[in-house]
Design a protein around this motif. Structure first.
Motif, PDB file in Angstrom:
ATOM      1  N   PRO A 124       2.011  13.770   2.688  1.00  0.00           N
ATOM      2  CA  PRO A 124       1.572  12.807   3.899  1.00  0.00           C
ATOM      3  C   PRO A 124       0.052  12.547   4.025  1.00  0.00           C
ATOM      4  O   PRO A 124      -0.269  11.440   4.641  1.00  0.00           O
ATOM      5  N   GLU A 125      -0.568  13.564   3.841  1.00  0.00           N
ATOM      6  CA  GLU A 125      -2.164  13.212   4.065  1.00  0.00           C
ATOM      7  C   GLU A 125      -2.801  12.525   2.906  1.00  0.00           C
ATOM      8  O   GLU A 125      -3.682  11.714   3.278  1.00  0.00           O
ATOM      9  N   LEU A 126      -2.136  12.353   1.563  1.00  0.00           N
ATOM     10  CA  LEU A 126      -2.428  11.668   0.653  1.00  0.00           C
ATOM     11  C   LEU A 126      -1.934  10.163   1.110  1.00  0.00           C
ATOM     12  O   LEU A 126      -2.958   8.986   0.720  1.00  0.00           O
ATOM     13  N   VAL A 127      -1.069   9.711   1.847  1.00  0.00           N
ATOM     14  CA  VAL A 127      -0.641   8.591   2.303  1.00  0.00           C
ATOM     15  C   VAL A 127      -1.913   8.279   3.177  1.00  0.00           C
ATOM     16  O   VAL A 127      -2.357   6.856   3.002  1.00  0.00           O
ATOM     17  N   VAL A 128      -2.248   8.836   4.098  1.00  0.00           N
ATOM     18  CA  VAL A 128      -3.555   8.660   5.014  1.00  0.00           C
ATOM     19  C   VAL A 128      -4.590   8.357   4.142  1.00  0.00           C
ATOM     20  O   VAL A 128      -5.428   7.227   4.483  1.00  0.00           O
ATOM     21  N   ALA A 129      -5.010   9.065   3.164  1.00  0.00           N
ATOM     22  CA  ALA A 129      -6.119   8.752   2.342  1.00  0.00           C
ATOM     23  C   ALA A 129      -6.304   7.508   1.468  1.00  0.00           C
ATOM     24  O   ALA A 129      -7.066   6.884   1.414  1.00  0.00           O
ATOM     25  N   PHE A 130      -4.945   7.231   1.094  1.00  0.00           N
ATOM     26  CA  PHE A 130      -4.648   5.772   0.421  1.00  0.00           C
ATOM     27  C   PHE A 130      -4.947   4.807   1.201  1.00  0.00           C
ATOM     28  O   PHE A 130      -5.561   3.944   0.845  1.00  0.00           O
ATOM     29  N   ALA A 131      -4.379   4.750   2.476  1.00  0.00           N
ATOM     30  CA  ALA A 131      -4.431   3.866   3.328  1.00  0.00           C
ATOM     31  C   ALA A 131      -5.789   3.587   3.857  1.00  0.00           C
ATOM     32  O   ALA A 131      -6.439   2.507   3.783  1.00  0.00           O
ATOM     33  N   ALA A 132      -6.755   4.645   3.930  1.00  0.00           N
ATOM     34  CA  ALA A 132      -8.080   4.627   4.300  1.00  0.00           C
ATOM     35  C   ALA A 132      -8.945   3.879   3.199  1.00  0.00           C
ATOM     36  O   ALA A 132      -9.694   3.125   3.425  1.00  0.00           O
ATOM     37  N   ALA A 133      -8.545   4.269   1.840  1.00  0.00           N
ATOM     38  CA  ALA A 133      -9.291   3.634   0.843  1.00  0.00           C
ATOM     39  C   ALA A 133      -8.828   2.221   0.600  1.00  0.00           C
ATOM     40  O   ALA A 133      -9.722   1.275   0.380  1.00  0.00           O
ATOM     41  N   LEU A 134      -7.722   1.788   0.941  1.00  0.00           N
ATOM     42  CA  LEU A 134      -7.325   0.462   0.868  1.00  0.00           C
ATOM     43  C   LEU A 134      -7.838  -0.324   2.008  1.00  0.00           C
ATOM     44  O   LEU A 134      -8.368  -1.556   1.920  1.00  0.00           O
ATOM     45  N   ALA A 135      -8.159   0.278   3.410  1.00  0.00           N
ATOM     46  CA  ALA A 135      -8.743  -0.290   4.202  1.00  0.00           C
ATOM     47  C   ALA A 135     -10.128  -0.610   3.984  1.00  0.00           C
ATOM     48  O   ALA A 135     -10.728  -1.684   4.273  1.00  0.00           O
ATOM     49  N   LYS A 168     -10.565  -3.456   1.590  1.00  0.00           N
ATOM     50  CA  LYS A 168      -9.999  -4.705   2.341  1.00  0.00           C
ATOM     51  C   LYS A 168      -8.698  -5.116   1.456  1.00  0.00           C
ATOM     52  O   LYS A 168      -8.730  -6.344   1.300  1.00  0.00           O
ATOM     53  N   ASP A 169      -8.169  -4.298   0.984  1.00  0.00           N
ATOM     54  CA  ASP A 169      -6.822  -4.758   0.282  1.00  0.00           C
ATOM     55  C   ASP A 169      -5.721  -4.666   1.124  1.00  0.00           C
ATOM     56  O   ASP A 169      -4.871  -3.941   1.317  1.00  0.00           O
ATOM     57  N   HIS A 170      -5.908  -5.768   1.931  1.00  0.00           N
ATOM     58  CA  HIS A 170      -4.935  -5.598   3.223  1.00  0.00           C
ATOM     59  C   HIS A 170      -3.489  -6.116   2.695  1.00  0.00           C
ATOM     60  O   HIS A 170      -2.267  -5.428   3.419  1.00  0.00           O
ATOM     61  N   PRO A 171      -3.114  -6.581   1.974  1.00  0.00           N
ATOM     62  CA  PRO A 171      -1.937  -6.871   1.417  1.00  0.00           C
ATOM     63  C   PRO A 171      -1.152  -5.717   1.008  1.00  0.00           C
ATOM     64  O   PRO A 171      -0.098  -5.332   1.283  1.00  0.00           O
ATOM     65  N   THR A 172      -1.674  -4.868   0.003  1.00  0.00           N
ATOM     66  CA  THR A 172      -1.488  -3.641  -0.296  1.00  0.00           C
ATOM     67  C   THR A 172      -1.100  -2.589   0.870  1.00  0.00           C
ATOM     68  O   THR A 172      -0.289  -1.528   1.049  1.00  0.00           O
ATOM     69  N   LEU A 173      -2.051  -2.486   1.754  1.00  0.00           N
ATOM     70  CA  LEU A 173      -2.180  -1.657   3.014  1.00  0.00           C
ATOM     71  C   LEU A 173      -0.985  -1.957   3.840  1.00  0.00           C
ATOM     72  O   LEU A 173      -0.362  -0.895   4.366  1.00  0.00           O
ATOM     73  N   ARG A 174      -0.808  -3.241   3.954  1.00  0.00           N
ATOM     74  CA  ARG A 174       0.574  -3.606   4.739  1.00  0.00           C
ATOM     75  C   ARG A 174       1.668  -3.256   4.076  1.00  0.00           C
ATOM     76  O   ARG A 174       2.492  -2.511   4.935  1.00  0.00           O
ATOM     77  N   ASP A 175       1.990  -3.187   2.992  1.00  0.00           N
ATOM     78  CA  ASP A 175       3.071  -2.847   2.216  1.00  0.00           C
ATOM     79  C   ASP A 175       3.352  -1.296   2.539  1.00  0.00           C
ATOM     80  O   ASP A 175       4.183  -0.750   2.644  1.00  0.00           O
ATOM     81  N   LEU A 176       2.119  -0.550   2.246  1.00  0.00           N
ATOM     82  CA  LEU A 176       1.974   1.099   2.224  1.00  0.00           C
ATOM     83  C   LEU A 176       2.400   1.438   3.757  1.00  0.00           C
ATOM     84  O   LEU A 176       3.295   2.204   3.905  1.00  0.00           O
ATOM     85  N   LEU A 177       1.916   0.610   4.645  1.00  0.00           N
ATOM     86  CA  LEU A 177       2.092   1.061   6.220  1.00  0.00           C
ATOM     87  C   LEU A 177       3.591   0.903   6.387  1.00  0.00           C
ATOM     88  O   LEU A 177       4.332   1.747   7.101  1.00  0.00           O
ATOM     89  N   GLU A 178       4.169  -0.423   6.120  1.00  0.00           N
ATOM     90  CA  GLU A 178       5.454  -0.654   6.477  1.00  0.00           C
ATOM     91  C   GLU A 178       6.673   0.449   5.705  1.00  0.00           C
ATOM     92  O   GLU A 178       7.580   0.788   6.356  1.00  0.00           O
ATOM     93  N   GLN A 179       6.002   1.003   4.649  1.00  0.00           N
ATOM     94  CA  GLN A 179       6.945   2.002   4.042  1.00  0.00           C
ATOM     95  C   GLN A 179       6.925   3.280   4.516  1.00  0.00           C
ATOM     96  O   GLN A 179       7.743   4.049   4.702  1.00  0.00           O
ATOM     97  N   GLU A 180       5.352   3.716   4.949  1.00  0.00           N
ATOM     98  CA  GLU A 180       5.361   5.043   5.417  1.00  0.00           C
ATOM     99  C   GLU A 180       5.471   5.314   6.880  1.00  0.00           C
ATOM    100  O   GLU A 180       5.722   6.612   7.181  1.00  0.00           O
ATOM    101  N   ILE A 181       5.252   4.429   7.672  1.00  0.00           N
ATOM    102  CA  ILE A 181       5.198   4.734   8.926  1.00  0.00           C
ATOM    103  C   ILE A 181       6.550   5.301   9.435  1.00  0.00           C
ATOM    104  O   ILE A 181       6.698   6.026  10.246  1.00  0.00           O
TER     105      ILE A 181
END
Length: 221
Positions: A160-171, A174-187
């Motif tokens: 789960p900490e890797l998920v947050v790190a990946f989300a931070a890197a996507l943000a 500014k890879d917003h589409p991939t970030l959206r998909d990740l957040l919708e899966q992981e939240i």
């Protein structure tokens, strides 16, 4: 009679003659060698001696560290860097040797140095992997993190900490589409309040307000 390896000065006293002294010979008179080279202004010879000394297997880690700091003090950064890289090679990301190496590299390491950080991140697991990613992010290499993690996602351990790190890197990239998909899966999978809060903030600041609201709502229920 003067000792071998010595010569007489004008006042008749014996003085060590370092002009023909080998590195091995200097090693047996280490303190005397260093002092003589420093006082005599033989900086090139002194630097060469320190570099040679640091490469010897018998030299302790602490002495190598001391030599690296001496080289830095003499503004021989590249020689010091080589020693710090060796010292940090098998150390965890939060170790003093890694911290010192990052300090020597400065806020924006060049490509070869970023390669070293990325290799350490790829070879790590758990908390250490996330900390190496933090080092890459702090060095302005969020794009490297994104390319690497996209290539392995989802990882087998789904930390789960890797998920947050990946989300931070996507943000950050500014890879917003991939970030959206990740957040919708992981939240929906996440239940720890602080991680949910961090994901919610990343979503909000990346213009995914609905997803952010979903995460904040989950925290309070």
């Amino acid at each position: 009679m003067p000792k071998p390896g010595s010569k007489k000065t004008d006042n008749g006293k014996a003085q060590a003659d370092f002009s023909k002294l080998t590195f091995e010979g200097a090693l047996t008179r280490l303190d005397e060698t260093v002092q003589a080279l420093e006082k005599g202004g033989h900086e090139n010879e002194l630097i060469s001696f320190w570099v040679w000394r640091a490469k010897q297997d018998s030299v302790s880690t602490q002495e190598k560290r001391d030599i690296a700091f001496r080289l830095l003090a003499k503004e021989h950064k590249s020689e010091a860097e080589q020693i710090f890289v060796e010292l940090a090679q098998d150390q965890p990301p939060h170790s003093p040797d890694v911290s010192q190496l990052l300090y020597v590299w400065g806020p924006r390491p060049h490509d070869e140095q970023l390669d070293w950080l990325e290799e350490r991140a790829i070879g790590a697991m758990g908390k250490d992997r996330v900390l190496w990613i933090d080092h890459l992010m702090n060095a302005g290499a969020a794009d490297r993190v994104v390319v690497w993690l996209k290539g392995i996602w989802p990882p087998p351990d789904r930390d789960p900490e890797l998920v947050v790190a990946f989300a931070a890197a996507l943000a950050e990239t500014k890879d917003h589409p991939t970030l959206r998909d990740l957040l919708e899966q992981e939240i929906p999978r996440e239940h720890e309040p602080e991680r949910l809060r961090r994901l919610a903030r990343l979503a909000y600041h990346s213009d995914h307000a609905v997803i952010a609201a979903r995460a904040f709502t989950k925290i309070h229920h």
